[in-house]
Motif scaffolding. Structure first.
Motif, mmCIF file in Angstrom:
data_model
loop_
_atom_site.group_PDB
_atom_site.id
_atom_site.type_symbol
_atom_site.label_atom_id
_atom_site.label_comp_id
_atom_site.label_asym_id
_atom_site.label_seq_id
_atom_site.Cartn_x
_atom_site.Cartn_y
_atom_site.Cartn_z
ATOM 1 N N ILE A 27 0.852 -1.195 0.000
ATOM 2 C CA ILE A 27 0.000 0.000 0.000
ATOM 3 C C ILE A 27 0.882 1.237 0.000
ATOM 4 O O ILE A 27 1.794 1.362 0.833
ATOM 5 N N SER A 28 0.611 2.141 -0.935
ATOM 6 C CA SER A 28 1.398 3.365 -1.050
ATOM 7 C C SER A 28 1.102 4.311 0.107
ATOM 8 O O SER A 28 -0.060 4.601 0.414
ATOM 9 N N ILE A 29 2.152 4.802 0.745
ATOM 10 C CA ILE A 29 1.975 5.752 1.843
ATOM 11 C C ILE A 29 1.429 7.074 1.312
ATOM 12 O O ILE A 29 0.517 7.665 1.893
ATOM 13 N N TRP A 30 1.970 7.550 0.173
ATOM 14 C CA TRP A 30 1.470 8.793 -0.407
ATOM 15 C C TRP A 30 0.026 8.632 -0.867
ATOM 16 O O TRP A 30 -0.762 9.582 -0.840
ATOM 17 N N GLY A 31 -0.341 7.435 -1.281
ATOM 18 C CA GLY A 31 -1.728 7.177 -1.650
ATOM 19 C C GLY A 31 -2.672 7.330 -0.472
ATOM 20 O O GLY A 31 -3.796 7.816 -0.612
ATOM 21 N N LEU A 32 -2.200 6.933 0.702
ATOM 22 C CA LEU A 32 -3.010 7.100 1.913
ATOM 23 C C LEU A 32 -3.175 8.578 2.256
ATOM 24 O O LEU A 32 -4.233 9.007 2.721
ATOM 25 N N VAL A 33 -2.113 9.369 2.010
ATOM 26 C CA VAL A 33 -2.205 10.814 2.250
ATOM 27 C C VAL A 33 -3.244 11.434 1.320
ATOM 28 O O VAL A 33 -4.078 12.255 1.744
ATOM 29 N N GLY A 75 -6.684 7.086 -4.406
ATOM 30 C CA GLY A 75 -5.367 7.440 -3.886
ATOM 31 C C GLY A 75 -4.293 6.456 -4.289
ATOM 32 O O GLY A 75 -3.134 6.838 -4.498
ATOM 33 N N GLN A 76 -4.637 5.171 -4.411
ATOM 34 C CA GLN A 76 -3.649 4.145 -4.730
ATOM 35 C C GLN A 76 -3.361 4.037 -6.223
ATOM 36 O O GLN A 76 -2.262 3.636 -6.619
ATOM 37 N N LEU A 77 -4.337 4.383 -7.070
ATOM 38 C CA LEU A 77 -4.194 4.164 -8.516
ATOM 39 C C LEU A 77 -2.944 4.805 -9.119
ATOM 40 O O LEU A 77 -2.217 4.147 -9.875
ATOM 41 N N PRO A 78 -2.647 6.097 -8.823
ATOM 42 C CA PRO A 78 -1.462 6.697 -9.476
ATOM 43 C C PRO A 78 -0.166 5.965 -9.163
ATOM 44 O O PRO A 78 0.758 5.935 -9.979
ATOM 45 N N PHE A 79 -0.112 5.325 -7.992
ATOM 46 C CA PHE A 79 1.138 4.736 -7.545
ATOM 47 C C PHE A 79 1.286 3.281 -7.980
ATOM 48 O O PHE A 79 2.210 2.584 -7.566
ATOM 49 N N LEU A 80 0.357 2.857 -8.852
ATOM 50 C CA LEU A 80 0.581 1.602 -9.561
ATOM 51 C C LEU A 80 1.620 1.806 -10.648
ATOM 52 O O LEU A 80 2.252 0.848 -11.115
ATOM 53 N N PHE A 81 1.807 3.069 -11.053
ATOM 54 C CA PHE A 81 2.731 3.401 -12.135
ATOM 55 C C PHE A 81 3.863 4.314 -11.675
ATOM 56 O O PHE A 81 4.837 4.507 -12.402
#
Length: 340
Positions: A27-33, A75-81
């Motif tokens: 899980i992306s930390i920045w995605g949680l932000v 929030g998580q989608l961008p950090f798949l890439f």
């Protein structure tokens, strides 16, 4: 000293053990932000509008759940890439009885305050804002009180350890100072509200909260007393503050004395509150609280082991020296400020 006739307290301070949880995907930390920001700004969008001057109701459960789940996914989608720091597991956790008692302290204090605010015709929103002030002030004040009252030399050499509240070390006198400052700031920022009026409605909650917190200290086998032959002396086998030999000596359960003191103080305050039909003279409850609680604390300190190393062998310990100003301030309030 006959140890066979005394209670042996070897209770595990850990409430429950929660094993480590591994997530199916990192899980992306920045995605949680990003998700937190979306929830914060989206909440006002799904909240129904206020009607007829009444406060706006909370959004329906399905809308709230949809917002939270949707914000997490977006929030998580961008950090798949995009590369991002991630977390792949959570825990293990060991919630403690002390933590539960701390939560109960704030919950019970909140409900007492809510009753008094409603009696005064005040809104719950005002109390909610006060609660934030008090929680922050309690934690910061209690920590700084421990740092500067009981072990200043150590913490001034290790300043990075001061914020580490979870390692232990909170002082009730520091919490009291923090709460007084918080009440003053809250009163200044709240229309038609004086410091004394706020203090009168905070201290009953502080009393019942103190009862729970001191009971939490009992679960942790901390703030223990001096050795005693009295039949209610307790052997604290799990205390982290005693040597193996000292653990087998019956001691005063000083934290339970203070817990009972808080109950007595609450009863006195409630009698005054009801005597004046929920509208006591401003300062009456606050002054009474300071005099009764800290006089009791001064006396109970005689049963405690000295917590400040630099006061070992002194006539009075740090808890007693800090209690005296509170008692004197309480007497001054009752004598000079309260319009009986």
């Amino acid at each position: 000293m006959n140890n066979s006739n005394h209670i042996v307290w070897d209770f595990d301070p850990v409430l429950v053990n929660i094993p480590e949880i591994t997530f199916p995907v990192p899980i992306s930390i920045w995605g949680l932000v990003i998700a937190a920001a979306l929830i914060y700004f989206g909440w006002s969008k799904i909240k129904p509008p206020a009607q007829n001057g009444k406060p706006a109701p909370e959004p329906k459960g399905w809308k709230a759940a949809g917002l939270i789940i949707g914000a997490f996914i977006v929030g998580q989608l961008p950090f798949l890439f995009i590369n991002s720091p991630t977390i792949s597991s959570f825990g293990p956790l060991q919630p403690r009885w002390y933590g539960l008692m701390f939560a109960m302290a704030f919950m019970s204090g909140y409900f007492v305050g809510l009753k008094m605010y409603r009696d005064a015709g005040r809104s719950q929103e005002e109390l909610d804002r006060l609660l934030i002030y008090v929680i922050v002030a309690t934690v910061i004040g209690a920590r700084l009180g421990h740092v500067f009252f009981y072990n200043p030399e150590y913490f001034l050499r290790n300043i990075h350890l001061i914020p580490q509240v979870w390692t232990g070390g909170l002082a009730s006198h520091g919490a009291a100072i923090g709460i007084i400052i918080a009440m003053y700031l809250y009163a200044r920022r709240t229309a038609k509200t004086s410091f004394m009026w706020v203090a009168d409605r905070v201290v009953p909650g502080v009393a019942i909260g103190g009862m729970f917190i001191r009971f939490g200290n009992f679960f942790n086998s901390e703030i223990i007393g001096n050795p005693t032959d009295l039949p209610w002396g307790i052997i604290f086998k799990n205390s982290a503050y005693l040597t193996e030999a000292e653990k087998m000596v019956p001691r005063h359960p000083s934290m339970l004395y203070e817990s009972m003191l808080c109950v007595i103080v609450l009863a006195i305050l409630w009698v005054i509150y009801k005597k004046y039909k929920t509208s006591p003279p401003e300062g009456a409850l606050f002054g009474t609280f300071l005099v009764t609680l800290f006089t009791g604390r001064f006396l109970i300190e005689f049963t405690k082991a000295t917590q400040a190393d630099f006061l070992v062998g002194a006539a009075f310990d740090m808890g007693q020296l800090l209690s005296v100003p509170f008692v004197l301030i309480g007497i001054w309030i009752l004598w000079k400020k309260v319009k009986w």
